[in-house]
Enzyme design. Structure first.
Site, short mmCIF file in Angstrom:
data_model
loop_
_atom_site.label_atom_id
_atom_site.label_comp_id
_atom_site.label_asym_id
_atom_site.label_seq_id
_atom_site.Cartn_x
_atom_site.Cartn_y
_atom_site.Cartn_z
N SER A 54 0.80 -1.24 0.00
CA SER A 54 0.00 0.00 0.00
C SER A 54 0.83 1.28 0.00
O SER A 54 0.26 2.37 -0.12
CB SER A 54 -0.97 0.01 1.18
OG SER A 54 -2.02 -0.90 0.95
N LYS A 57 0.10 3.42 -3.00
CA LYS A 57 -1.02 4.37 -3.08
C LYS A 57 -0.54 5.82 -3.21
O LYS A 57 -1.12 6.60 -3.96
CB LYS A 57 -1.92 4.22 -1.86
CG LYS A 57 -2.74 2.93 -1.83
CD LYS A 57 -3.60 2.84 -0.59
CE LYS A 57 -4.61 1.70 -0.69
NZ LYS A 57 -4.01 0.37 -0.62
N TYR A 163 -10.72 2.48 5.02
CA TYR A 163 -9.63 2.09 4.13
C TYR A 163 -10.15 1.08 3.11
O TYR A 163 -10.93 0.19 3.46
CB TYR A 163 -8.50 1.49 4.96
CG TYR A 163 -7.20 1.38 4.23
CD1 TYR A 163 -6.68 2.45 3.51
CD2 TYR A 163 -6.46 0.20 4.30
CE1 TYR A 163 -5.47 2.34 2.85
CE2 TYR A 163 -5.24 0.09 3.66
CZ TYR A 163 -4.75 1.15 2.93
OH TYR A 163 -3.55 1.04 2.29
#
Length: 375
Positions: A54, A57, A163
Site C-alpha cells: 500500500s 497508493k 480504508y
C-alpha cells in the site's frame, strides 16, 4: 547520529531483515540494512527490492494529481464520467433470507476526491467482514483480476472514512484519462523523472528480492509464497515493487514541494493541497480486520483525531517519536512504513517483509528509526 537503539530494536524484532533510511530535502541522512532477505537467504542490501504494497497508493495519488493539474481529471466531478463502471454506485444494505446481497442506489456520485481520501464507500475484504460475506454470496474473485476491486459500497460517498480499494480505482481513472496502462504512465511521468529506476509493477519477484515471511508458533520465521503483482491489471492500491533508495527519492520530492534534481513532478500548491486534511470532522486511520492472519487491527495515533489528505494519513498533533503536526504517512501490508514531515524537513522509510501487518516488533524498530531522526 547514533543507531545503537535501532540495532537493539532489530535484535529484538525477530525480523529476517530490514532496510532503514532517513532523508532531508538535500539528500540521504542515514542508511542501513539489517539481516537477510529471507529467514535463510542472502544478506539484505540497501537496494534490495521489496513488495511495497500500500505504499503504492501515494505514488498513484501523485500520478492522478498530475492529471488534475492538467485538467484531464477533476477532483469533484463524478468519476463515473471517466470510469464508466463507477457511474451507478450501489450501497450494500444487508442480505436477504437466502443470503443474497441487498443494495440501493448511492445518494450521490463517487468523485476522485472520495477515492483519494478513502471516503468513497468502498472497503477491503481483509478488513470488512461484510465484503467477505458479499463475495461468499456471489463469487470469490480470483487473485489478480479486476473482480477483486468490484464490490458494492458500504456507505454513501463522503459520509465515512474506511480504508479500501479506492486507490485501485484511482489507477483505473489514470488509465482511462491517458489511454496508457498505469505502470507505463507512472514510469514515464513519475518514476523516470525522479530517478526511481527500480520501481515497477513486475510480473514476478526477482530472485534476490526480499521475501515475505511469518512467525511460527515458536517464533521462528517461515517464508511464504505471496506476491501482490502480476494479474490482469496494475494494482494501484498495492502492486508496486521498489527499493528504499527509490522511495526516498519520492519522499524528498514531496519535502521539496514537488521537485527533485531539476525535475518538477507537481506544483508546490498541489503538494500543499495533498498534505491538507480533506475529510473535515471525519476521523481517518483506524483499520479493523476480517482476516487477522493478514492484518491486525491498526491505528497509528489512537489518541489523535487523525485526518487524511489526497493520499496520506495526517497527524494533527505531535507524534510520540518526534514527528511534527501535519506530517504525512502510511504503510504497506508487509510491515513497511514511511513518513514525511514538511515542518521539520525530514522523512524516513522502513522496509521489511513480514505478515501479518501491524507487527509490534516491526513497529518498535520503525519507532526507533523515527526517534533517531529527531535526536
Amino acid at each position: 547520529m547514533t543507531d545503537a537503539e535501532l540495532e537493539t530494536a532489530f535484535a529484538a524484532s525477530g525480523l529476517a531483515g530490514a532496510v532503514t533510511m532517513l532523508f532531508d530535502a538535500d539528500g540521504k541522512r542515514y542508511s542501513r540494512s539489517f539481516g537477510e532477505t529471507t529467514p535463510s537467504g542472502g544478506a539484505m542490501r540497501e537496494d534490495t527490492i521489496f513488495q511495497i504494497a500500500s505504499m503504492t497508493k501515494a505514488l498513484v495519488s501523485v500520478g492522478a494529481m498530475q492529471l488534475v493539474e492538467q485538467g484531464r481529471l477533476s477532483l469533484d466531478a463524478p468519476i463515473g464520467d471517466v470510469v464508466h463502471e463507477l457511474a451507478d454506485p450501489q450501497v450494500l444494505t444487508g442480505f436477504d433470507a437466502d443470503g443474497k446481497p441487498v443494495t440501493r442506489p448511492a445518494a450521490n456520485p463517487i468523485t476522485l476526491r472520495h477515492l483519494l481520501t478513502h471516503t468513497s464507500g468502498f472497503g477491503y475484504s481483509f478488513i470488512h467482514p461484510e465484503i467477505l460475506q458479499y463475495y461468499a454470496a456471489t463469487s470469490m474473485p480470483a487473485a489478480g483480476t479486476l473482480d477483486t476491486i468490484r464490490m458494492p459500497l458500504m456507505f454513501d460517498p463522503g459520509t465515512r472514512w474506511e480504508y479500501s480499494v479506492s486507490t485501485d480505482w484511482v489507477g483505473r481513472a489514470v488509465e482511462e484519462a491517458t489511454g496508457s496502462r498505469l505502470g507505463e504512465y507512472l514510469t514515464e511521468h513519475v518514476f523516470a523523472p525522479l530517478g526511481m529506476n527500480q520501481t515497477a509493477f513486475r510480473d514476478a519477484l526477482p530472485e534476490d528480492a526480499a521475501k515475505v515471511h511469518v512467525r511460527g508458533p515458536d517464533g521462528s520465521l517461515m517464508q511464504i509464497p505471496v506476491f501482490l503483482g502480476g494479474g490482469e491489471f496494475d494494482m494501484g492500491g498495492g502492486g508496486l515493487t521498489s527499493t528504499a533508495p527509490d522511495y526516498g527519492r519520492f519522499l524528498r520530492m514531496m519535502l521539496r514541494g514537488g521537485e527533485l534534481d531539476g525535475a518538477r513532478i507537481l506544483r508546490p500548491e498541489t503538494v500543499a493541497e495533498m498534505g491538507r486534511n480533506q475529510i473535515g470532522e471525519l476521523r481517518a486511520g483506524y483499520m479493523g480486520t476480517a482476516m487477522p492472519e493478514m492484518a491486525q487491527p491498526f491505528d497509528t495515533f489512537p489518541d489523535q483525531h487523525t485526518g487524511w489528505g489526497l493520499g496520506f494519513l495526517i497527524n494533527p498533533e505531535p507524534g510520540p517519536n518526534g514527528r511534527a503536526p501535519g506530517s504525512l504517512a502510511w504503510a504497506g501490508i508487509f510491515n513497511s512504513y514511511y513518513w514525511i514531515d514538511p515542518a521539520s524537513g525530514v522523512a524516513g522509510v522502513f522496509m521489511s517483509q513480514l505478515s501479518p501487518f501491524g507487527d509490534a516488533q516491526a513497529l518498535d524498530m520503525y519507532g526507533a528509526l523515527e526517534r533517531m531522526a529527531y535526536a
